[in-house]
Design a protein around this motif. Structure first.
Motif, PDB file in Angstrom:
ATOM      1  N   VAL A 119       0.828  -1.211   0.000  1.00  0.00           N
ATOM      2  CA  VAL A 119       0.000   0.000   0.000  1.00  0.00           C
ATOM      3  C   VAL A 119       0.858   1.255   0.000  1.00  0.00           C
ATOM      4  O   VAL A 119       0.346   2.360  -0.221  1.00  0.00           O
ATOM      5  CB  VAL A 119      -0.933   0.030   1.234  1.00  0.00           C
ATOM      6  N   VAL A 120       2.136   1.107   0.250  1.00  0.00           N
ATOM      7  CA  VAL A 120       3.027   2.264   0.281  1.00  0.00           C
ATOM      8  C   VAL A 120       3.093   2.910  -1.103  1.00  0.00           C
ATOM      9  O   VAL A 120       3.255   2.233  -2.113  1.00  0.00           O
ATOM     10  CB  VAL A 120       4.440   1.852   0.747  1.00  0.00           C
ATOM     11  N   GLY A 121       2.969   4.231  -1.146  1.00  0.00           N
ATOM     12  CA  GLY A 121       3.011   4.959  -2.407  1.00  0.00           C
ATOM     13  C   GLY A 121       1.649   5.216  -3.023  1.00  0.00           C
ATOM     14  O   GLY A 121       1.563   5.837  -4.087  1.00  0.00           O
ATOM     15  N   LEU A 122       0.566   4.771  -2.367  1.00  0.00           N
ATOM     16  CA  LEU A 122      -0.765   4.965  -2.944  1.00  0.00           C
ATOM     17  C   LEU A 122      -1.186   6.426  -2.956  1.00  0.00           C
ATOM     18  O   LEU A 122      -2.003   6.833  -3.786  1.00  0.00           O
ATOM     19  CB  LEU A 122      -1.805   4.134  -2.181  1.00  0.00           C
ATOM     20  N   ALA A 123      -0.636   7.230  -2.044  1.00  0.00           N
ATOM     21  CA  ALA A 123      -0.967   8.656  -2.054  1.00  0.00           C
ATOM     22  C   ALA A 123      -0.500   9.295  -3.354  1.00  0.00           C
ATOM     23  O   ALA A 123      -1.190  10.147  -3.924  1.00  0.00           O
ATOM     24  CB  ALA A 123      -0.333   9.358  -0.854  1.00  0.00           C
ATOM     25  N   ARG A 124       0.671   8.899  -3.838  1.00  0.00           N
ATOM     26  CA  ARG A 124       1.170   9.419  -5.103  1.00  0.00           C
ATOM     27  C   ARG A 124       0.258   8.981  -6.251  1.00  0.00           C
ATOM     28  O   ARG A 124      -0.002   9.739  -7.183  1.00  0.00           O
ATOM     29  CB  ARG A 124       2.601   8.937  -5.349  1.00  0.00           C
ATOM     30  N   VAL A 125      -0.220   7.735  -6.176  1.00  0.00           N
ATOM     31  CA  VAL A 125      -1.154   7.243  -7.197  1.00  0.00           C
ATOM     32  C   VAL A 125      -2.423   8.094  -7.213  1.00  0.00           C
ATOM     33  O   VAL A 125      -2.948   8.437  -8.278  1.00  0.00           O
ATOM     34  CB  VAL A 125      -1.508   5.764  -6.931  1.00  0.00           C
ATOM     35  N   ILE A 126      -2.910   8.465  -6.030  1.00  0.00           N
ATOM     36  CA  ILE A 126      -4.117   9.284  -5.932  1.00  0.00           C
ATOM     37  C   ILE A 126      -3.911  10.642  -6.603  1.00  0.00           C
ATOM     38  O   ILE A 126      -4.790  11.142  -7.313  1.00  0.00           O
ATOM     39  CB  ILE A 126      -4.522   9.467  -4.453  1.00  0.00           C
ATOM     40  N   VAL A 127      -2.743  11.234  -6.379  1.00  0.00           N
ATOM     41  CA  VAL A 127      -2.458  12.538  -6.975  1.00  0.00           C
ATOM     42  C   VAL A 127      -2.447  12.451  -8.505  1.00  0.00           C
ATOM     43  O   VAL A 127      -3.099  13.243  -9.198  1.00  0.00           O
ATOM     44  CB  VAL A 127      -1.110  13.085  -6.456  1.00  0.00           C
ATOM     45  N   VAL A 128      -1.701  11.484  -9.031  1.00  0.00           N
ATOM     46  CA  VAL A 128      -1.618  11.321 -10.489  1.00  0.00           C
ATOM     47  C   VAL A 128      -2.996  10.998 -11.065  1.00  0.00           C
ATOM     48  O   VAL A 128      -3.388  11.533 -12.119  1.00  0.00           O
ATOM     49  CB  VAL A 128      -0.607  10.213 -10.846  1.00  0.00           C
ATOM     50  N   ALA A 129      -3.735  10.135 -10.389  1.00  0.00           N
ATOM     51  CA  ALA A 129      -5.059   9.738 -10.872  1.00  0.00           C
ATOM     52  C   ALA A 129      -6.012  10.925 -10.931  1.00  0.00           C
ATOM     53  O   ALA A 129      -6.832  11.034 -11.857  1.00  0.00           O
ATOM     54  CB  ALA A 129      -5.634   8.652  -9.971  1.00  0.00           C
ATOM     55  N   SER A 130      -5.924  11.820  -9.956  1.00  0.00           N
ATOM     56  CA  SER A 130      -6.808  12.990  -9.929  1.00  0.00           C
ATOM     57  C   SER A 130      -6.556  13.894 -11.127  1.00  0.00           C
ATOM     58  O   SER A 130      -7.497  14.425 -11.729  1.00  0.00           O
ATOM     59  CB  SER A 130      -6.592  13.773  -8.627  1.00  0.00           C
ATOM     60  N   VAL A 131      -5.285  14.075 -11.472  1.00  0.00           N
ATOM     61  CA  VAL A 131      -4.937  14.887 -12.638  1.00  0.00           C
ATOM     62  C   VAL A 131      -5.436  14.213 -13.918  1.00  0.00           C
ATOM     63  O   VAL A 131      -6.021  14.864 -14.800  1.00  0.00           O
ATOM     64  CB  VAL A 131      -3.417  15.130 -12.694  1.00  0.00           C
ATOM     65  N   LEU A 132      -5.233  12.897 -14.028  1.00  0.00           N
ATOM     66  CA  LEU A 132      -5.707  12.164 -15.205  1.00  0.00           C
ATOM     67  C   LEU A 132      -7.219  12.283 -15.354  1.00  0.00           C
ATOM     68  O   LEU A 132      -7.733  12.517 -16.463  1.00  0.00           O
ATOM     69  CB  LEU A 132      -5.314  10.684 -15.088  1.00  0.00           C
ATOM     70  N   PHE A 133      -7.923  12.121 -14.262  1.00  0.00           N
ATOM     71  CA  PHE A 133      -9.383  12.180 -14.302  1.00  0.00           C
ATOM     72  C   PHE A 133      -9.855  13.545 -14.798  1.00  0.00           C
ATOM     73  O   PHE A 133     -10.707  13.644 -15.695  1.00  0.00           O
ATOM     74  CB  PHE A 133      -9.960  11.897 -12.914  1.00  0.00           C
TER      75      PHE A 133
ATOM     76  N   ALA B 248     -10.179   3.428  -5.726  1.00  0.00           N
ATOM     77  CA  ALA B 248      -9.700   2.180  -5.130  1.00  0.00           C
ATOM     78  C   ALA B 248      -8.488   2.413  -4.237  1.00  0.00           C
ATOM     79  O   ALA B 248      -8.343   1.764  -3.187  1.00  0.00           O
ATOM     80  CB  ALA B 248      -9.361   1.170  -6.224  1.00  0.00           C
ATOM     81  N   SER B 249      -7.600   3.331  -4.616  1.00  0.00           N
ATOM     82  CA  SER B 249      -6.453   3.636  -3.758  1.00  0.00           C
ATOM     83  C   SER B 249      -6.907   4.248  -2.445  1.00  0.00           C
ATOM     84  O   SER B 249      -6.384   3.918  -1.377  1.00  0.00           O
ATOM     85  CB  SER B 249      -5.502   4.600  -4.485  1.00  0.00           C
ATOM     86  N   SER B 250      -7.897   5.121  -2.510  1.00  0.00           N
ATOM     87  CA  SER B 250      -8.434   5.730  -1.290  1.00  0.00           C
ATOM     88  C   SER B 250      -9.085   4.687  -0.397  1.00  0.00           C
ATOM     89  O   SER B 250      -8.896   4.677   0.826  1.00  0.00           O
ATOM     90  CB  SER B 250      -9.459   6.812  -1.665  1.00  0.00           C
ATOM     91  N   ASN B 251      -9.847   3.784  -1.008  1.00  0.00           N
ATOM     92  CA  ASN B 251     -10.488   2.701  -0.257  1.00  0.00           C
ATOM     93  C   ASN B 251      -9.450   1.835   0.440  1.00  0.00           C
ATOM     94  O   ASN B 251      -9.576   1.504   1.622  1.00  0.00           O
ATOM     95  CB  ASN B 251     -11.329   1.861  -1.221  1.00  0.00           C
ATOM     96  N   THR B 252      -8.390   1.470  -0.288  1.00  0.00           N
ATOM     97  CA  THR B 252      -7.353   0.615   0.278  1.00  0.00           C
ATOM     98  C   THR B 252      -6.653   1.283   1.447  1.00  0.00           C
ATOM     99  O   THR B 252      -6.407   0.655   2.489  1.00  0.00           O
ATOM    100  CB  THR B 252      -6.313   0.251  -0.801  1.00  0.00           C
TER     101      THR B 252
END
Length: 447
Positions: free
Chosen positions: A294-308, A340-344
């Motif tokens: 689960v480490v690094g999921l915050a970065r995934v959330i940031v990138v995903a928000s920009v993509l969305f 899903a990253s937020s849920n996890t």
């Protein structure tokens, strides 16, 4: 926790499918997978039916509002129920009630007796049931895997299943609506609930001791609220989800209007757009399933928000089907990575005795804010058009990540002790990349 029965599964499942080695999770996965295909078929048929009957994007938003507002109003109470009662039994009741709702819709649709009033009333009923179902289901999934390290994989596979259904359901529904009408989609959805009911009944769940809770319901609600919103990492994630639901999710409600009025298509066009979004979401879910930590999921959330946000703005400006499908693919990818990253992250850091209440707040943020956004987007679209409405929504979604980014360093410090207690950080410490501008300081933990 659910037992591990490797004898039931002679094939050694590893990597992105490792959660499927648990028998109970496999049953849940298969039953939900079938049921969700029916659910997506019904959702597409419902949207198309409402727009066909009314020609109103405002009423599209109103139907979504009626279906989802109960999750906002009843979410906290549903969380208390989930923490106090057997979640397996709660799910059996909710799935049976969904079966009744879908059967009623099918009967009305197949006899050409359906009206917008019936649709709104049944939407409210389904919304009430869904408020209790979501809280119990989100909390129940973690009981189906024994090892904590497989929990994130189970959640990611759930997202994969959800989006595989979103890929299949709308595509099939588009063809069925064009040939035999919306009522058949409602009937197929009703039949699909037998699969999930069977999977729940076939599970072998060990007895779980629950803490005796003598506190009153309102006191339990206050305790859950204080816990969720008093701890910054949980609070920041809930706010982020609420923002996405309020300004981002209305794109699904406006999709029928975009397919018909902007692209000049029909129900099949709507199915293609929803399918493209599903492919993007499935790709994102499979990526998350392949992650080992689960480490690094915050970065995934940031990138995903920009993509969305960028994908949604591109979709709003598109005038052709091909470009629209590419843009909505990016939207689906960003949406599932963020959700899903937020849920996890939530499921990882929350205390077990408060899991139901925290996940009810998650359901409120996800399902509860969406109807308000849908109603608002429907009204705005009537005034300025679907394209400009979606363009504004995409821009706001990009901006929404800024407060989350600003609070990230402190949130990582607060989460680090939890990760250390769970044994997460020592296992992956050697694999951390600290050079990124989003990385925490050497002495801090990473979300």
């Amino acid at each position: 926790m659910a037992e591990t029965n490797t004898q039931d599964n002679p094939t050694r499942l590893g990597g992105m499918f490792r959660a499927l080695k648990y028998r109970n999770y496999r049953l849940f996965f298969m039953g939900q997978g079938i049921s969700l295909i029916g659910t997506w078929m019904q959702q597409i048929a419902m949207s198309w039916l409402v727009y066909r009957l009314t020609d109103s994007v405002f009423l599209l938003g109103m139907v979504s509002f009626a279906n989802q507002i109960p999750s906002f109003l009843l979410g906290p109470f549903a969380g208390v129920i989930s923490d106090r009662f057997n979640r397996h039994r709660v799910l059996l009741v909710t799935q049976f009630l969904f079966l009744l709702e879908a059967s009623t819709l099918a009967a009305l649709g197949l006899t050409d007796s359906i009206t917008i009033t019936y649709i709104l009333c049944l939407g409210v009923f389904a919304g009430v049931v869904n408020a209790f179902d979501m809280s119990a289901r989100q909390s129940f999934v973690v009981q189906l895997v024994e090892k904590r390290e497989d929990m994130s994989n189970a959640i990611a596979l759930n997202s994969s299943m959800f989006n595989m259904a979103r890929l299949v359901g709308p595509s099939v529904a588009g063809g069925i609506i064009a040939t035999v009408g919306e009522g058949m989609c409602f009937l197929i959805n009703a039949l699909s609930y037998f699969a999930v009911l069977a999977s729940l009944l076939l599970m072998r769940l060990p007895h779980m001791e629950r803490k005796v809770q003598d506190t009153q319901v309102l006191k339990s609600l206050a305790e859950g609220f204080q816990y969720a919103f008093g701890f910054q990492p949980i609070r920041d994630i809930l706010i982020l989800i609420a923002t996405l639901s309020l300004f981002g999710m209305p794109f699904t409600v406006l999709m029928p209007a975009f397919a018909r009025d902007v692209l000049g298509g029909d129900a099949s066009t709507l199915g293609l757009l929803m399918g493209a979004s599903g492919v993007g979401a499935l790709a994102g879910a499979l990526y998350l399933a392949s992650r080992k930590t689960v480490v690094g999921l915050a970065r995934v959330i940031v990138v995903a928000s920009v993509l969305f946000g960028i994908g949604l703005m591109g979709f709003a400006l598109s005038q052709t089907l091909v470009l629209s499908m590419v843009a909505i693919f990016v939207v689906g990818l960003g949406m599932i990575l963020r959700m899903a990253s937020s849920n996890t992250l939530l499921q990882t850091i929350v205390d077990e005795d408060k899991r139901g209440r925290v996940m009810s707040f998650y359901s409120m943020a996800f399902m509860g804010m969406a109807p308000i956004g849908s109603l608002l987007a429907g009204w705005v679209a009537e005034q300025i058009g679907v394209g400009y409405t979606l363009l504004g929504c995409g821009f706001i979604c990009v901006l929404s990540i800024i407060p989350f980014l600003m609070g990230l360093p402190k949130a990582r410090e607060l989460v680090r002790p939890i990760y250390q207690r769970l044994g997460i950080l020592p296992e992956i410490a050697t694999g951390l990349h600290t050079a990124s501008h989003l990385s925490s300081p050497p002495e801090g933990g990473k979300m």
